[in-house]
Design a protein around this motif. Sequence first.
Motif, PDB file in Angstrom:
ATOM      1  N   TYR A 269       2.682 -11.990  -8.512  1.00 27.12           N
ATOM      2  CA  TYR A 269       2.143 -11.348  -7.993  1.00 27.12           C
ATOM      3  C   TYR A 269       0.231 -12.085  -8.324  1.00 27.12           C
ATOM      4  CZ  TYR A 269      -2.329  -7.760  -8.004  1.00 27.12           C
ATOM      5  OH  TYR A 269      -3.213  -7.085  -7.709  1.00 27.12           O
ATOM      6  N   VAL A 270       0.325 -12.459  -9.810  1.00 26.75           N
ATOM      7  CA  VAL A 270      -0.788 -12.474 -10.410  1.00 26.75           C
ATOM      8  C   VAL A 270      -1.056 -14.100  -9.713  1.00 26.75           C
ATOM      9  CG1 VAL A 270      -2.161 -13.385 -12.617  1.00 26.75           C
ATOM     10  CG2 VAL A 270      -0.164 -11.275 -12.355  1.00 26.75           C
TER      11      VAL A 270
ATOM     12  N   PHE B 145       6.094 -10.046 -11.171  1.00 25.16           N
ATOM     13  CA  PHE B 145       4.767  -9.497 -11.236  1.00 25.16           C
ATOM     14  C   PHE B 145       3.203 -10.804 -11.561  1.00 25.16           C
ATOM     15  CE2 PHE B 145       1.173  -8.486 -13.690  1.00 25.16           C
ATOM     16  CZ  PHE B 145       0.464  -7.174 -12.560  1.00 25.16           C
TER      17      PHE B 145
ATOM     18  N   GLU C  52      -2.056 -14.565  -6.111  1.00 24.82           N
ATOM     19  CA  GLU C  52      -3.550 -13.552  -6.346  1.00 24.82           C
ATOM     20  C   GLU C  52      -4.372 -14.814  -6.213  1.00 24.82           C
ATOM     21  OE1 GLU C  52      -3.944 -11.035  -4.776  1.00 24.82           O
ATOM     22  OE2 GLU C  52      -6.256 -10.812  -4.696  1.00 24.82           O
TER      23      GLU C  52
ATOM     24  N   LEU D 178      -1.991  -6.676  -2.797  1.00 22.25           N
ATOM     25  CA  LEU D 178      -1.941  -4.677  -2.709  1.00 22.25           C
ATOM     26  C   LEU D 178      -0.702  -4.499  -2.136  1.00 22.25           C
ATOM     27  CD1 LEU D 178      -5.112  -3.013  -2.085  1.00 22.25           C
ATOM     28  CD2 LEU D 178      -4.539  -3.415  -3.948  1.00 22.25           C
ATOM     29  N   SER D 179       0.249  -4.843  -1.247  1.00 26.09           N
ATOM     30  CA  SER D 179       1.164  -4.239  -0.858  1.00 26.09           C
ATOM     31  C   SER D 179       2.352  -4.507  -1.245  1.00 26.09           C
ATOM     32  CB  SER D 179       1.356  -4.609   1.015  1.00 26.09           C
ATOM     33  OG  SER D 179       2.418  -3.999   1.486  1.00 26.09           O
TER      34      SER D 179
ATOM     35  N   LEU E 294       2.126  -5.746  -4.176  1.00 27.02           N
ATOM     36  CA  LEU E 294       1.880  -4.853  -5.841  1.00 27.02           C
ATOM     37  C   LEU E 294       2.523  -3.501  -5.895  1.00 27.02           C
ATOM     38  CD1 LEU E 294       0.618  -5.201  -8.380  1.00 27.02           C
ATOM     39  CD2 LEU E 294      -1.709  -3.912  -7.513  1.00 27.02           C
ATOM     40  N   PHE E 295       2.325  -2.541  -4.228  1.00 27.04           N
ATOM     41  CA  PHE E 295       2.902  -1.406  -4.659  1.00 27.04           C
ATOM     42  C   PHE E 295       5.009  -1.733  -4.529  1.00 27.04           C
ATOM     43  CE2 PHE E 295       1.965   2.893  -2.892  1.00 27.04           C
ATOM     44  CZ  PHE E 295       2.529   3.370  -4.118  1.00 27.04           C
TER      45      PHE E 295
ATOM     46  N   PHE F 242      -6.498  -9.673  -0.336  1.00 27.42           N
ATOM     47  CA  PHE F 242      -6.295  -8.425  -0.533  1.00 27.42           C
ATOM     48  C   PHE F 242      -4.990  -7.096  -0.505  1.00 27.42           C
ATOM     49  CE2 PHE F 242     -10.108  -5.693  -3.161  1.00 27.42           C
ATOM     50  CZ  PHE F 242      -9.079  -5.644  -3.692  1.00 27.42           C
TER      51      PHE F 242
ATOM     52  N   ALA G 276       5.705  -2.441  -8.037  1.00 29.29           N
ATOM     53  CA  ALA G 276       5.845  -1.648  -8.532  1.00 29.29           C
ATOM     54  C   ALA G 276       6.376  -0.248  -8.434  1.00 29.29           C
ATOM     55  CB  ALA G 276       4.403  -0.479  -8.361  1.00 29.29           C
TER      56      ALA G 276
ATOM     57  N   LEU H  83      11.255  -7.213 -14.173  1.00 27.53           N
ATOM     58  CA  LEU H  83      10.820  -7.754 -13.232  1.00 27.53           C
ATOM     59  C   LEU H  83      11.225  -8.656 -13.152  1.00 27.53           C
ATOM     60  CD1 LEU H  83       6.973  -6.475 -14.618  1.00 27.53           C
ATOM     61  CD2 LEU H  83       7.934  -5.673 -12.569  1.00 27.53           C
TER      62      LEU H  83
END
Lengths: 102, 488
Positions: B136-137, B133, B140, B174-175, B177-178, B170, B181, B190
């Motif tokens: 991801y941050v 995760f 981004e 999102l892809s 991040l999903f 973006f 998840a 994680l």
Amino acid sequence: MTVNLLYSITGLLIFFMGICGLMFHRSLVRQTLALNIAGAGIFLFLVAQAYKSDTVPPDPVPHGLVLTGIVIGASATALMLFLIGVHQSVSKSSNDEGERGS
Amino acid sequence: MTPYLVIALLVIPIAASFSALLTNHIVRLASRRLAALTIFCCASLVAYEITLSGEVVDIVLSGWQVPLGIRLHVDGLSALLLVMTGFIAACITFFAEAYFGKQAQRGRLAFFWPLWFLAWTALNGLFVSGDAFNLYVTLEIINLAAVAMVALPRTEEAVKAALGYLVIAFLGSLSYLFGVAILYTSLGTLDIQLLAHRAVADGPFILAAVLMLIGLMIKTALFPLHFWLPPAHASAPTPVSALLSGLVVTASAYMIVRFGFTVFAPLLTTPVTMLLGLLGALAVVWGSLHAFMQERVKMVIAYSTIAQLGYVFVVFPIVTINPDSVSLVWYGVLYFMVSHACAKAAAFLAAGTLKKALGHDSIAHIGGAAIHWPMVLMAFGLAGVNLIGLPPSGGFIGKWLMLQGAIKAGQWLIVATLIVGSLLAAAYIFRVLRVALRTPEGPPPQAQNIAPLAALALILAMAPLLLGVFSQFPFALLAVGSPFGGAP
């Protein structure tokens, strides 16, 4: 079928709806909305998955992820809307110059 | 000592970012120069200590243990990428100072510096992060800062490129991040190492892997998801182009390699790796052909990025066809990535210097540039040596290892792709050099002081050669914590 499975599948569907929206719309504002809808689908999925049962407290980690995700999504949306505004004013002024030149 | 240095790698650039926003002109100037040099020194020290001790550094932030806490994980690979980022970004920092000149002291361009150090913080954070995760941050933050920097000139072209880049970045995040998840809900952690430990190839895991890989492939601009890259990379101000093509795409390629060889290893079957290899081969051929047809030097380099990133994927089939040569592929890909990052950044700096001197970068009108500004073309040529993969560059060593892996596995199509890619790269590099080496038609345009710019481009272009000549040090570093044993 449990309620949280229903929410999770709804989240998945909302995510793919957002992606479809992104592909079928050319307008940048609509694309921004589509991306936010896709993001909302992910958040719904995560929040639904945090739920265990009525007696066990929910898992806090997905909530943390959702909060971080919302902050990042809001920043990206803000940047995008700002750039759309700049794009409109820049292309308008270059059109004006073009007309004056001709 | 090493844990503090790793924390310093995150604290110093973010402090420099705030300093660039809040303080006055003189403090800013001093703090960004000091920050650039300190970060590079810290990264080198981390690499030195990890090589000496031969141990991976794990830092558990504020004592919260995994799986709840956040872990920083610095192995040899992370350390090498930190040094690479430190060196390239320090060179670009000084380049940008000379390139923007007084313009960047006030007005809109002054926002370049806070964004620049923010992107640098996030790059360092990405390479030390041991948590899906956090990746991801950081990814981004890199993208948001990069998009804002692309849009800085506020011309119609730049804003349009920035918007296209933002939408695609973006979507990619999102892809990803999903995927993360789904991974968390099915495996309950994680942390990358725990994920690799618990990975089972079931339905949710496959869905998560596909979503994460697609997200990262979009960001790495793998064919056929590459269309956003050339406009964004070529229309940005030169220091930003170098950052994007040198470091930002390397960051997401690093994530693909990291996940692909560890967490997603149970999913690597021959059809999957064949598909990745095919996409990589198409990227090499398509990107190189387009690079050859461009009219502007910066566009040539941008398309070349698509081609060069293709190599990272071309060799994936070897992993499943001949598991014995997986170590060759691992070291080859990583060495290639690091050399490419230095060479690509150097090529963009050289092209930007040329653009500054001439006022344009149209290939048809750069005749005589090599006679007027030999240092600039020398830098471009040295970077080209690495992009083609000629010895003694680091790109040659990377390609050589990949070739050996392909020959051992008997994969002649991969061998052919690697050779064709090199020939095409030679074609688009020499096309630029050939025009530049013509006899000049007249005296150079107005005297601009581009010597510092050219010198910085040249220093950066030397890096791939040093990687080629002194390859034992990076290999010793990469061997620390490598999943596939010591260097071949």
